[in-house]
Structures are given as C-alpha cells and as structure tokens.
Design an enzyme around this catalytic site. Structure first.
Site, PDB file in Angstrom:
ATOM      1  N   HIS A 152       0.811  -1.218   0.000  1.00  0.00           N
ATOM      2  CA  HIS A 152       0.000   0.000   0.000  1.00  0.00           C
ATOM      3  C   HIS A 152       0.843   1.266   0.000  1.00  0.00           C
ATOM      4  CE1 HIS A 152      -3.711   2.102   0.153  1.00  0.00           C
ATOM      5  NE2 HIS A 152      -4.412   1.159   0.761  1.00  0.00           N
ATOM      6  N   SER A 153       2.106   1.185   0.369  1.00  0.00           N
ATOM      7  CA  SER A 153       2.961   2.369   0.361  1.00  0.00           C
ATOM      8  C   SER A 153       3.208   2.877  -1.055  1.00  0.00           C
ATOM      9  CB  SER A 153       4.303   2.067   1.029  1.00  0.00           C
ATOM     10  OG  SER A 153       5.004   1.047   0.329  1.00  0.00           O
TER      11      SER A 153
END
Length: 516
Positions: free
Chosen positions: A174-175
């Site tokens: 998700h980063s």
C-alpha cells in the site's frame, strides 16, 4: 478456552536488512571518488506511505484478475517492461535514510522480473480449482515482499475455474499508492477488447443541473448549505475524536480481536449483475454506491442474525424471530484519497511518454455507521444507506481527519500517527469500498478479463467488503480473518440473496425502469 487463547501466530516477515546498494551519484563538492562523498538519489516517502510500513499497519493490496484465456507468460513479461516498470514506484526500492533513522527514500533500481513474476507448479486434476485459488491467496496473506526489491509481484495461476480459464494475482504494498490510483494504473495497462488500441472507458460522475431559484432564494439556500456543511463536519470531527479517545463499536461476531492485522485472511468473491443494481438505483433515485452499501447492510444483518441465533443454540430460528441485540453499534472505516484523480489517460501517457504525474497516499478517514436490523422491506436498507452517504458527502470529515493526523505526525512523529490510525480502525468493525471499473470488456496485455476482484490484507479489521464494477458485472470481495468469520462463503451468499430480495421488491412495487 477460545480458539485463539494461548495461540500465537505472526505473519512471515523479512528480517531487518542492511542498506541496499543502489544507483548513486558522486557529489563533486565532497571530493574524489572513494573519499566518501556519496549522496543517495531519491525523494522521501510521504508520511502516509511510511505509515503503511508500521508493524500494526503493514497493508498489501491484492487484485485478482480472472482471464478468459490461459495466461501467456512471455507476453506478460515483455509488456510489463514497457508499461508498469515505467512507473517510478514500481522500479524503486524503499531504502532507509542513513542520516535519518526510521525514514525511507525512493531509490531507482534495476528490476529483475524473474523475482516479481511467480508461476507456482500446479498439480493437474485437482478436485476444486476454486478452493485452490482461495488457499493460494490465503497463504499469500501470510507473507510479505522482501525489501531488497520493489514491493510488488504478480502470481500466474493457469488454473481453469468455473468463471475463468486462468487467474492472475497482483500483490502491491500500500505504500506504493492508494487503492484507487493503483487500480487506475492497472487499468491503464489494459485495452478494450473491441478496440485493442483504445483505453477503457471509465464512467464519469454527472454534474447536477443547476436550477435558477432567483437571487434571494439562491442566497438563502447557499447559506443553509454552508451551515449544514459546517454542522455535519463539526459532528463528524467530534465523533472521530471520541472514537480515538473512547468510543468503540459493540463487540460482535464480526469484530476482529486485537492483533487481527497479523492473521492470514481468506478472500471469497461473487459476481452479480450490475444491471440488477442499476434497476434498484433508478427505482430509488439512488447511486450504485448506495445500493452496494444497502445490500451489504442487509446481508450483514441476516448473517449476524443467524450467528447470534447459533450462539444461543437456536439453530432452528426463523427469519421472523429477531436475535439481533438492541443498540448494536457497527461502523465501517473508509480511507478516502484526497489527492486529485490522475485518470487512466494520464497514467497511460506517463508509461508511454515518460511524463510526470502526481502520485502518493494522501488519505483521510470517514466513519460510516452500518445499519444492522431485520427490515420487512428490503428497500429500507438502501434508503438508509442513501441517507447516510448523502450526509457524508455533505461533510469535510475526510479533510479534517487528514489534517488531525498531519498535526499528530508533525508534533509527535510517525509512531504516534500510526498509533492514532490503528486506534481509530480497531475501534470500528469493518472496511467497505466501491471502485468504479470500465464500461466495456477489456484485455490485460491481450488477455480478455472475466472479472476484477480487489481486496487487502494487513489492516486491523476482521472484515473488509470491496465492490468492483466491470462491464455489466459487479464483483464483491469478502476478505476476512477466518478466526472472526469462519464461514465467509455464507456471508457472500447472504449479500447475493439480499440483492435478489431487493430487486424483487422493486419489481413488485412496479417501479422498475431503465438501467442507465
């Protein structure tokens, strides 16, 4: 003793790694080569991106793509080089800054596709291909991606199921970006089946026609609109603060226990008719999102009703008898991207022409109450969902909650900001999302898609429900901790049944119209 009591399980993670050798440049002002004058190239991770690396919020996005043909591995490899690898986030490492411990920077690197494309050996003649796919993704949720490579991979499963000839599973940390942007990026790698050179068509929200109320009435309505906006925002911000401090959802069979973010998850999905959803939408003057939330509320209500009945050992309880507790507080946390949408055209241009685009995680929180009740009229669930969403649209909750998180980050650091996020999510019960997909059938590097099914793991919720439209279909994904929800297939069945009952109620009312 409960099934979890005395049981310790942690996701397999990579050990702490030493700084990775990557592309560097020599700073001429610091001396000759070998004198130690080395400067890392790369921008720092945004605070939101770095927060997704905290142990209690290490989130991965999983996008399951069902293909109508077997997946051709050489074709996938050759196309990835000219598309996805052109995106800086997919060809960069996240390296810890040697000067600022605990902070990371994006460092460009050479990508070895052999490490990112996984093709497992599959035994022929398996009893249940669908169960194999489920087990594979569940086992995937027990692992993380090594930080010595860009944090994404794709798993090629040439397994024939009831609704696809093969399955591709994209896993992305998700980063690298928010869910909406990452899904748009994947769609930018696709083309229409009817026109292999054309990008997919994504529905655009229609702007409401402006009515001429006259100068005085228009001014009064504008003032009322502004006052309602202020009131809703103030109430939502107070509720957010109360949730951080003390306000928890009721304990229920679908609320995950502490540490649920470290547990493996099972991904189960169903595909229903988007036309049925649009029929309900038009009949109630609602939106597709209203209907999706409404049938989810109806499905959850029936599921919880039966779970409570089983707990009380009344397996023969009828639908008339209400086993739901009174005043059950159950909320969904929505993570809203506040960065302006790039659009698949802009992302496609970036990959083809190396143009720059704004990218990242700029996220606000919205807390949505979920109605749990047994209504005699299935349309009431959609009406309640519509009222809730309309109110949330008329609030600056996401902007204010993002600002609160930013202040905490600047004053107290990433650990405190992560703790705040974790506390908000653990004080709620689930996560719900609805993503808009293409209007027509598309192909991923020439492979026609049967469906798209996105989900997540690593978040501190025991349950997540994602809706994803595609052509004339809607696929919803239930990603659940099996210790919390041991029968996710039954929950899926309840949501499907809720849509059927809602559609039937529309037909019986005689309000069924077009499906625009």
């Amino acid at each position: 003793m409960s099934p979890r009591e005395g049981f310790t399980w942690k996701r397999k993670v990579e050990p702490n790694l030493k700084p990775v050798e990557t592309t560097r440049r020599w700073d001429e002002t610091q001396g000759d080569e070998g004198s130690g004058g080395v400067v890392e190239e790369g921008e720092p991770l945004s605070p939101s991106a770095q927060m997704f690396h905290e142990p209690n919020f290490n989130v991965y996005i999983v996008a399951v793509m069902g293909c109508k043909t077997p997946i051709d591995l050489p074709v996938i490899k050759s196309n990835l080089v000219h598309t996805l690898l052109k995106h800086p986030r997919f060809s960069s490492l996240q390296v810890e800054d040697e000067k600022e411990k605990g902070k990371f920077r994006w460092i460009p690197t050479n990508v070895d596709l052999e490490k990112h494309i996984i093709v497992p050996k599959i035994k022929p003649g398996m009893d249940s291909p669908e169960r194999f796919i489920e087990d594979y993704i569940s086992n995937l949720s027990k692992t993380t991606i090594c930080k010595t490579q860009p944090l994404w991979d794709i798993h090629i499963l040439n397994v024939k199921t009831s609704d696809a000839e093969a399955v591709g599973v994209f896993r992305i940390h998700h980063s690298l970006g928010d869910g909406t942007s990452l899904m748009s990026l994947l769609l930018a790698c696709t083309r229409k089946i009817s026109d292999p050179e054309a990008l997919p068509t994504i529905p655009v929200k229609k702007s409401k026609e402006k009515r001429d109320y006259g100068r005085i009435w228009g001014w009064l309505l504008g003032v009322c609109w502004f006052l309602v906006l202020l009131w809703n925002t103030a109430v939502d911000t107070i509720m957010f603060g109360a949730t951080v401090l003390f306000l928890k959802d009721s304990e229920s069979p679908i609320k995950g226990p502490p540490g649920v973010e470290l547990m493996p998850r099972r991904f189960v999905y169903r595909t229903v008719s988007l036309e049925d959803i649009k029929m309900v939408k038009n009949a109630l003057n609602a939106t597709v999102n209203d209907v999706a939330l409404g049938v989810t509320q109806a499905g959850l209500s029936q599921y919880l009703h039966l779970r409570y009945a089983e707990t009380k050992k009344r397996h023969g309880a009828t639908k008339i008898r209400n086993d739901l507790p009174k005043n059950l507080r159950l909320r969904s946390t929505l993570l809203i991207n506040l960065r302006p949408s790039i659009g698949i055209q802009g992302l496609a241009a970036m990959m083809e022409k190396d143009t720059e685009v704004k990218w990242g995680n700029r996220i606000g929180y919205v807390l949505v109450p979920i109605t749990i009740a047994l209504h005699s009229n299935p349309l009431d669930y959609v009406r309640e969902a519509k009222a809730t969403i309309n109110r949330k649209k008329h609030s600056l909750e996401a902007i204010f909650t993002h600002s609160i998180a930013e202040v905490v980050l600047k004053l107290f650091g990433i650990k405190a900001a992560s703790a705040l996020s974790h506390r908000v999510i653990t004080h709620t019960t689930m996560c719900f999302s609805n993503l808009v997909g293409p209007l027509e059938e598309i192909g991923f590097y020439g492979h026609p898609l049967a469906y798209l099914a996105p989900g997540c793991y690593g978040q501190p919720h025991g349950l997540m429900v994602n809706f994803q439209s595609y052509a004339n279909k809607m696929t919803f994904v239930v990603s659940a901790d099996e210790g919390t929800i041991p029968d996710p297939h039954r929950l899926c069945d309840d949501i499907v049944e809720a849509l059927k009952l809602t559609k039937d109620a529309v037909l019986e009312s005689g309000r069924a119209g077009g499906t625009t």
